[in-house]
Design an enzyme around this catalytic site. Structure first.
Site, PDB file in Angstrom:
ATOM      1  N   GLY A   1      44.681  40.899  30.270  1.00  0.00           N
ATOM      2  CA  GLY A   1      43.703  40.098  30.995  1.00  0.00           C
ATOM      3  C   GLY A   1      43.288  40.859  32.239  1.00  0.00           C
ATOM      4  N   CYS A   2      43.222  40.187  33.346  1.00  0.00           N
ATOM      5  CA  CYS A   2      42.834  40.817  34.605  1.00  0.00           C
ATOM      6  C   CYS A   2      43.812  41.919  34.987  1.00  0.00           C
ATOM      7  CB  CYS A   2      42.794  39.765  35.701  1.00  0.00           C
ATOM      8  SG  CYS A   2      42.520  40.448  37.347  1.00  0.00           S
ATOM      9  N   PHE A   3      43.296  43.105  35.262  1.00  0.00           N
ATOM     10  CA  PHE A   3      44.194  44.218  35.572  1.00  0.00           C
ATOM     11  C   PHE A   3      44.891  44.071  36.915  1.00  0.00           C
ATOM     12  CE2 PHE A   3      40.105  47.012  36.043  1.00  0.00           C
ATOM     13  CZ  PHE A   3      39.734  46.407  37.223  1.00  0.00           C
ATOM     14  N   TRP A   4      44.409  43.221  37.792  1.00  0.00           N
ATOM     15  CA  TRP A   4      45.110  43.010  39.060  1.00  0.00           C
ATOM     16  C   TRP A   4      46.491  42.432  38.797  1.00  0.00           C
ATOM     17  CZ3 TRP A   4      40.625  40.029  41.863  1.00  0.00           C
ATOM     18  CH2 TRP A   4      39.577  40.913  42.134  1.00  0.00           C
ATOM     19  N   CYS A   5      46.582  41.488  37.857  1.00  0.00           N
ATOM     20  CA  CYS A   5      47.881  40.891  37.501  1.00  0.00           C
ATOM     21  C   CYS A   5      48.762  41.919  36.812  1.00  0.00           C
ATOM     22  CB  CYS A   5      47.683  39.705  36.558  1.00  0.00           C
ATOM     23  SG  CYS A   5      46.821  38.300  37.275  1.00  0.00           S
TER      24      CYS A   5
END
Length: 189
Positions: A17-21
């Site tokens: 999903g979101c690469f920040w996570c």
């Protein structure tokens, strides 16, 4: 920099999903040297974040992990992968919707491919999830590093809305489950 007996580090690439996570999760693990946010699996050369967000480039937001196999195994990285997101959700993680948020493992060699396929099959067979695992397992292609402001985003922006309300709870939950595998400075027990 730590290396294994042959002096070689290894790479693994995951999309949850979101690469920040994803980046925040992997950066916290002992044996992970770096976790770089980027794009993989698409057809456009040198895509930008804005282009990837349209869902038309075919890329997934992912993280390229460089790790020391003498400190953390690929199997442990796979465990972190499967436990840090919903692998049964097709092209979606929470409110992030589109193929760029798909659950994907980009394998770097035949051993990684086999280990990923085995882990997926065993987890599916275990009944741990009510729905089938939809994680894509694909060969690594070209990894494009995301723009500089995306790197270490959570660490640099903990109070930003998405980080505070989405990333932080996910990372906190992950750190509780993986307490024994965290870098020493993150294990506050």
């Amino acid at each position: 920099m730590a290396t294994n007996e042959s002096g070689a580090l290894a790479k693994a690439t995951f999309g949850t999903g979101c690469f920040w996570c994803t980046e925040a999760v992997y950066e916290s693990l002992r044996g992970v040297i770096s976790a770089v946010s980027g794009y993989e699996g698409g057809h456009k050369e040198n895509p930008t974040y804005k282009e990837v967000c349209t869902g038309t480039t075919g890329h997934a937001e992912c993280v390229e992990v460089t790790y020391d196999p003498t400190q953390i195994t690929y199997q442990e990285l796979l465990e972190a992968f499967f436990r840090s997101h919903d692998p049964t959700s097709l092209n979606r993680q929470g409110n992030d919707i589109g193929t760029q948020y798909r659950s994907v493992i980009f394998y770097h060699n035949d051993e990684q491919k086999q280990l990923a396929e085995t882990a997926k099959a065993e987890l599916d067979k275990s009944g741990a999830y009510d729905s089938p695992i939809v994680t894509e397992i694909s060969p690594v292609s070209t990894f494009y590093e995301a723009e500089a402001y995306h790197q270490s985003y959570f660490a640099n922006n903990p109070n930003q809305g998405y980080c505070a309300f989405v990333v932080a709870p996910k990372v906190d939950k992950f750190r509780k489950v993986f307490k024994e595998k965290l870098k020493p400075d993150l294990n506050h027990s």
